[in-house]
Design a protein around this motif. Structure first.
Motif, mmCIF file in Angstrom:
data_model
loop_
_atom_site.group_PDB
_atom_site.id
_atom_site.type_symbol
_atom_site.label_atom_id
_atom_site.label_comp_id
_atom_site.label_asym_id
_atom_site.label_seq_id
_atom_site.Cartn_x
_atom_site.Cartn_y
_atom_site.Cartn_z
ATOM 1 N N ASP A 130 -1.226 -10.467 -4.604
ATOM 2 C CA ASP A 130 -1.244 -9.462 -3.340
ATOM 3 C C ASP A 130 -0.317 -8.195 -4.011
ATOM 4 O O ASP A 130 -0.728 -6.957 -3.514
ATOM 5 N N ILE A 131 0.651 -8.431 -4.506
ATOM 6 C CA ILE A 131 1.639 -7.376 -5.064
ATOM 7 C C ILE A 131 0.463 -6.468 -6.150
ATOM 8 O O ILE A 131 0.482 -4.963 -6.279
ATOM 9 N N ALA A 134 -1.640 -4.358 -4.485
ATOM 10 C CA ALA A 134 -0.975 -3.229 -3.820
ATOM 11 C C ALA A 134 -0.518 -1.943 -4.739
ATOM 12 O O ALA A 134 -0.708 -0.854 -4.513
ATOM 13 N N GLY A 138 -3.658 -0.020 -3.665
ATOM 14 C CA GLY A 138 -2.984 0.402 -2.592
ATOM 15 C C GLY A 138 -3.038 -0.474 -1.375
ATOM 16 O O GLY A 138 -2.745 -0.138 -0.411
ATOM 17 N N ARG A 140 -1.509 -3.219 0.842
ATOM 18 C CA ARG A 140 -0.040 -4.172 0.924
ATOM 19 C C ARG A 140 -0.255 -4.983 1.720
ATOM 20 O O ARG A 140 0.712 -5.656 2.033
ATOM 21 N N ASP A 141 -1.343 -5.148 2.537
ATOM 22 C CA ASP A 141 -1.159 -6.035 3.968
ATOM 23 C C ASP A 141 -0.993 -7.639 3.603
ATOM 24 O O ASP A 141 -0.294 -8.326 4.485
ATOM 25 N N ILE A 143 1.273 -8.998 1.286
ATOM 26 C CA ILE A 143 2.433 -9.266 0.631
ATOM 27 C C ILE A 143 3.340 -10.077 1.759
ATOM 28 O O ILE A 143 3.450 -9.621 2.836
ATOM 29 N N THR A 148 8.912 -8.535 0.779
ATOM 30 C CA THR A 148 9.163 -7.194 0.982
ATOM 31 C C THR A 148 10.354 -6.918 1.637
ATOM 32 O O THR A 148 11.036 -5.881 1.162
ATOM 33 N N LEU A 160 6.303 -0.752 -3.849
ATOM 34 C CA LEU A 160 5.293 -1.227 -3.454
ATOM 35 C C LEU A 160 4.191 -0.134 -2.875
ATOM 36 O O LEU A 160 2.886 -0.213 -2.664
ATOM 37 N N ALA A 161 4.622 1.372 -2.702
ATOM 38 C CA ALA A 161 3.934 2.260 -2.114
ATOM 39 C C ALA A 161 3.571 3.149 -3.426
ATOM 40 O O ALA A 161 4.316 3.586 -4.265
ATOM 41 N N SER A 213 -6.931 4.087 -5.189
ATOM 42 C CA SER A 213 -5.629 3.704 -4.398
ATOM 43 C C SER A 213 -5.778 3.809 -2.907
ATOM 44 O O SER A 213 -4.684 3.729 -2.054
#
Length: 589
Positions: A130-131, A134, A138, A140-141, A143, A148, A160-161, A213
């Motif tokens: 998942d990371i 991300a 891009g 990230r849902d 994680i 977090t 993460l962003a 992304s």
């Protein structure tokens, strides 16, 4: 409508953004342009570009949960989302997406992002997919919430962003690989402008990374900044200057004016400007100190290189942390006490074992060899998340700070700007303005004594033991928002909640006033016995013994509200909707 995006949020839970064609029973000039839906119990995602029908419950986008808090309604308006809600059934595809390139590059990129994310989650080591998704595309849902939270508590959530750091590492890694690779070929480095060729290829890679992304606001800003720097290399101009920062800021504001109010815009540009100002001073002092010195030995050169790496990393973390800390407190009500230590320990790992393998992963994906760099990337992710978890467990890792008044933020930003661009007396004036603003902040920031939820389902009061909560239903999101804005670092899950008994809840404030929530109307012969009466209905009579009486119409007009004590001992209300009646995203216009 047409599916614009469809992402997994968890096991069998998806979030859809749909461009609306028809809403049954709603006129064309009254239907929302886009809706965002959550669907639980779904087994397969529709693709971007699919035309679907779906049965759903639609609601207006919610506004701020607290006065001065994040206004999702404004954000939704800027994204053209006119309604949010829950799907009551799985979507039915009535027309599959057109797969031809000329019919939708955006839809094709969205489908590619989802496909890459699913592949990464399968190929990456356990717990890191998942990371990885991300950082590369891009999304990230998925994680884990604990991961977090640990990253937030240690000041590492910025990884993460996809923003300036990621774009710089991605384009920089590609630039370095191409430049070194071409220079290693005999004769190429002498005959060809290797540096400019590397910058051109890095620019193409940055464009590809932007598309993959999702091209969010933070990524757009990072891409613009990276483009300016790479173009500066191509035309042999300085890559990092305040002018370049100003140009990037103006382009972002032209493309997306609403981004100016976002935390990511303010924090990233503050960090970049502060770093350029700081390194300008360091470079000037270093050049002055190098004059007249003899050429150092190779061993000394290696020692200096190691020292400069550690020094640059420490200075970068310190300057960026200080530049963004006030904005972090303003937007999030918290300050990671150990963010400098966490960044010093974790960022070398992130910069060497996470982002370079991420570049290699994208290059290897078409060949089916992504599992090899993903193992290295997974190792780096495990190390970074492990560092975050360890430091987040230290005592006092998260410091809660109360809201900062808007005039203070404007004044401090002005002072910082003068320090960034000024010389001599102007720079000292900037430092003085910042200092004065920090001193006056507690004076101008009045503290409320109570709170009323935007749906009149929850009340809160500032008591001798901290903020207490009561109501007809518990909302962890609202409780966290209140605690965060008042500088209370307690975990929302640990807060006791007093559910209304016999349709009545009462709380006593530290100032001696009382707040009552009445789920049913008081009987004609029943006194309210509170200073603030919140009535979940429209009463036939007011509460004569209360200073403030608020029914559903009042709550609908004010929204979520803080209660303040006036100088003469009275009470006043400050609502999230009090100044929004003329805003285009307001329901009250």
């Amino acid at each position: 409508g047409t599916v614009l995006s469809a992402h997994w949020r968890g096991p069998r839970e998806a979030r859809l953004v749909i461009a609306v064609h028809v809403v049954e029973g709603v006129a064309s000039d009254e239907r929302p342009v886009r809706v965002r839906l959550t669907r639980r119990g779904i087994d397969a995602l529709p693709q971007a570009g699919d035309v679907i029908t779906i049965r759903a419950m639609l609601l207006p986008p919610p506004d701020a949960a607290i006065p001065g808090g994040f206004d999702f309604r404004r954000s939704a308006y800027l994204d053209r989302i006119g309604a949010v809600g829950y799907a009551l059934a799985n979507p039915i595809v009535v027309q599959p997406a057109d797969q031809s390139l000329d019919r939708g590059i955006r839809d094709m990129l969205e489908r590619l992002r989802v496909a890459i994310a699913e592949d990464l989650r399968v190929a990456a080591p356990a717990g890191t997919g998942d990371i990885s998704a991300a950082l590369i595309v891009g999304l990230r849902d998925g994680i884990d919430d604990t991961v977090t939270q640990n990253l937030r508590d240690t000041g590492l959530a910025h990884i993460l962003a996809i923003s300036g750091l990621h774009m710089a590492l991605f384009a920089g890694t590609l630039f370095a690989l191409v430049r070194v690779g071409l220079a290693a070929v005999p004769g190429v480095g002498v005959r060809w402008p290797v540096k400019k060729l590397a910058a051109s290829i890095a620019l193409v890679g940055a464009v590809a990374y932007l598309g993959l992304s999702g091209a969010g606001i933070a990524t757009q800003r990072a891409f613009i900044m990276a483009t300016i720097m790479l173009v500066a290399v191509l035309i042999e101009r300085p890559a990092l200057t305040m002018r370049n920062v100003a140009v990037a800021a103006m382009i972002v504001m032209i493309l997306s004016p609403g981004a100016v109010l976002s935390a990511s815009f303010q924090m990233s540009f503050a960090a970049v400007a502060a770093l350029i100002a700081a390194y300008r001073e360091v470079q000037a002092r270093a050049l002055h100190g190098e004059r007249g010195r003899r050429a150092p030995s190779p061993a000394l050169l290696m020692g200096r290189a190691a020292w400069r790496y550690v020094f640059a990393l420490s200075l970068t973390s310190l300057v960026a942390g200080l530049a963004t800390s006030l904005f972090a407190v303003y937007h999030f009500g918290r300050f990671p006490a150990y963010q400098l230590i966490a960044n010093l320990v974790a960022m070398p790992v992130f910069g060497t074992l996470v982002m370079p393998p991420a570049v290699a992963t994208l290059l290897c994906l078409p060949l089916g060899l992504e599992a090899i760099p993903l193992k290295v990337m997974g190792l780096g992710i495990d190390l970074v998340t492990g560092i975050a978890a360890a430091i987040a467990a230290w005592p006092g890792a998260r410091i809660g700070l109360s809201d900062i008044a808007m005039p203070i933020m404007v004044g401090v930003s002005l002072g910082a700007w003068l320090w960034f661009i000024g010389q001599g007396v102007i720079r000292f004036a900037g430092i003085a303005i910042v200092s004065i603003g920090l001193v006056l902040s507690p004076v101008l920031n009045a503290s409320p004594i109570g709170f009323i939820d935007r749906e009149a389902g929850l009340i809160a009061a500032d008591t001798e033991t901290g903020w207490s909560f009561a109501g007809v239903r518990r909302s962890g999101f609202v409780i966290e928002a209140v605690l965060r804005s008042r500088g209370d670092a307690r975990d929302p899950g640990d807060i006791a909640f007093d559910r209304c008994k016999d349709s009545v809840c009462t709380l006593d404030t530290v100032s001696g006033h009382s707040i009552g929530l009445f789920d049913a109307m008081p009987e004609p012969d029943q006194a309210c016995h509170v200073d603030v009466a919140v009535l979940r209905g429209r009463p036939n009579r007011p509460c004569p013994d209360a200073i403030l009486v608020l029914d559903w119409d009042d709550i609908d007009r004010h929204g979520a509200s803080y209660i303040y004590e006036t100088a003469n001992g009275g009470l006043m209300l400050r609502g999230a909707r009090d100044r929004q009646s003329t805003r285009p995203w307001s329901l009250q216009r």
